[in-house]
Structure formats: structure tokens, C-alpha cells
Design an enzyme around this catalytic site. Sequence first.
Site, mmCIF file in Angstrom:
data_model
loop_
_atom_site.group_PDB
_atom_site.id
_atom_site.type_symbol
_atom_site.label_atom_id
_atom_site.label_comp_id
_atom_site.label_asym_id
_atom_site.label_seq_id
_atom_site.Cartn_x
_atom_site.Cartn_y
_atom_site.Cartn_z
ATOM 1 N N CYS A 53 0.833 -1.210 0.000
ATOM 2 C CA CYS A 53 0.000 0.000 0.000
ATOM 3 C C CYS A 53 0.859 1.248 0.000
ATOM 4 O O CYS A 53 0.470 2.284 -0.563
ATOM 5 C CB CYS A 53 -0.942 -0.004 1.203
ATOM 6 S SG CYS A 53 -0.104 -0.157 2.792
ATOM 7 N N HIS A 320 -1.293 1.143 7.355
ATOM 8 C CA HIS A 320 -1.857 1.140 6.012
ATOM 9 C C HIS A 320 -1.757 2.542 5.424
ATOM 10 O O HIS A 320 -1.946 3.535 6.136
ATOM 11 C CB HIS A 320 -3.317 0.686 6.066
ATOM 12 C CG HIS A 320 -3.939 0.489 4.716
ATOM 13 N ND1 HIS A 320 -3.430 -0.393 3.785
ATOM 14 C CD2 HIS A 320 -5.027 1.066 4.139
ATOM 15 C CE1 HIS A 320 -4.182 -0.351 2.686
ATOM 16 N NE2 HIS A 320 -5.154 0.522 2.883
#
Length: 373
Positions: A53, A320
Site C-alpha cells: 500500500c 496502512h
Amino acid sequence: MTSQQTFSADDFNVYYVLMVGIDHQDPTLLKDIDESQPHLQGVTGLRNLGNTCYMNAILQSLCSISPLVEYFLSGRYINALQKSGGEVATAFAYLMTDMWLGDSDCVSPEIFRSALGNLYPAFMKNTQQDAQEFLIYVLSELHEALKKFYQRRSREKGSPQRCCRKVATTESSIITRLFEGQLSYGIVCLKCENCTYKNEVFTVLSLPVPSQCECSLQDCLQCFFQQDTLSWKNQIHCSFCETKQESTSKARISKAPKVIIFHLKRFDTQGWMKRKLRTDIHYPLTNLDLTPYICPLSRKHSKYNLCAVVNHFGDLDGGHYTAFCKNSTTQAWYSFDDTRVCEIPSTLVQTATAYLLFYSCQHFSVPTQKLKS
């Protein structure tokens, strides 16, 4: 596959509202891309290859920089490629083409990851990496593959100020033309008051976060550009006193880049202790004024508009990344969470999870594919 999402309670709430809870929001605020409509240029999701990510968020942000995209779509990069080591730049060009000219809602960055991973094996591991470090490696490799040499001049013509000397580098590329700036440090010896200047080139400006609760981007900038006293172990050698002396140091921007990238230093390590500053940093979407921090002779373009944000949820060891990017075709903001893409109102671009901010001093036009005559 998504990254290891070990969020704090606050981070999880923000992430849920922005990403997971989209279906429960007012549809006029958050809108998923309508698959029945023609594919929008530059609005393409990226597959997560296993904790990648961080890579996807950076690639989406660079994909929103129209002058950079146009350079690759037009094929101008081919003439600039060095005889060796152009794999990263070529893979980047193919990826930008897929994201801007393809008809898929999401594509895989696997070829680009492999090209960069051949040089930096850490990026081939399925472990979380720092997005800011990844960005620096990408910009560096693109520069190395596309650089040209030119004859430099020591200072701007007619400039009496030593702090406004031109950048010392003799290499030029699309990366230096868009992202490279220069800091000039004015250093004054506190004993003899002699002033010297030290220049430092940057592509990403790392800003301290002066508060643990709430502050503004201007507060971060003022903290970075404030005058510092160099004493004790930080003393520097004075050429006039011929010994180390206490001195003051103050930085100014002597060359402002067209696209300036701010890294908000949220991660702090003190001995064995690691922590993340969850400060809510308020940043403007338009008219960021850098005039107080730029040398007078370099203030041609001193106001910047936001074009991309990289968000980080979680802690230092796991989390994330997502990105908010403004599309030059629609002039709308989009949220990119790996393959999940949705349009968002500008009111949601301001979040407490911002980690990297991309600002441009020029309005972006839609990138064209053909070479200009």
C-alpha cells in the site's frame, strides 16, 4: 491483499469513515466510480502485491502530477534515457500509460516493483515500508535514468545576494525541473559575526511537528525555518576565528520547486521507544503562502495549491497507506485505497492522518500523449 492494519482507535475511526464506511455515507459526499461510465483518465486503482500500500499511495500521488505524466505519455523520456539503468523509468512509463490511457479500473504495478526491487531488494519483500523513503528512491532512480548534464553558473545574473546562488548540481532531469529545490543556510559566528552560506538541495522537505494535539502546516514551517543556535557538540568551524565557535543558523528557500513535497515527521524514536505523533495538522487546499520562507529574488511563484496527500493509519511497525489525489481532467478529488477508488468532496481531504503533502505552484492541465510541435 491489504497491509497489516494495526490501527489505533483514533486511526481506525478515521479509516472507517473514509474507506470502509463508504456504503453508509451520504452518496452525495462519497461516490464510488460508476463502472457503467467511460473510464476516467488517471483514476485507476492499483493491486496490492502484499503489503505494498505504501507503493500504491506514492504511485497514485505521482500519477496526479500532470507535467510528470505528460513527459512519459508523450515519449520524451525515451530520448533522455541513459544507455544503461533505464528499467525503472521504462516500467514507470508503462504504468503511467496504463493508469491514464488504459480501460481497466485497476492495474498491477508488479513490473515497476520488480524493476525497482532489482536495485532495492527490500521492496520485493512482503513487509511494510516507509512511503517517504520509497518516494525518495523512486525520484532518485528516475533522475539517474533521465539526467542530462549542463554548464552551470555560480549565481543568478545581477544577484548581489550569495544566498540566491543557483543550485550547485550540473545534472538536469524532469525530476529536478519539477521537484528539486534548494535551501540556503545563513550561518553567523556569534564571536566575530562573520556570515557564511551553505546550500543544500532537496526534493522532499521533512517538517517537525511542534505539537502533540493540533497545529497548522504554517506552524510546522515556522518551526523548520526558525533560527537555531549551534552550541556545544553542534559548534562549527569559523574560518575567521580559525576554531569552532557558537553560531546561529537560519534557513531560507533559495530555489523554490514547482512541486514541493512536505514530509510530516510523525514517527519519533527515542532509544528503544517508538511512537507516532497523531497531531491533527491543518493544511490549506489552496494558496499556501511560502513567501516568508523564500529568498526575495526567488519569489516569482510563492503560492501553492494542494494536489495530493498520502495518509498513514496505524503505528511505526505496521499500518496502512492511502492517497487523496486531485485529477486534472475532472478537477475532482479521489480517494485511492489500493483497488478501491471513490470520488470525495474537498471537505474530506483534510484529515489527521496526513503524512506526505504534495503542493504545486502551477495549475495542472490535462496531460497529452502526443509530442508538442
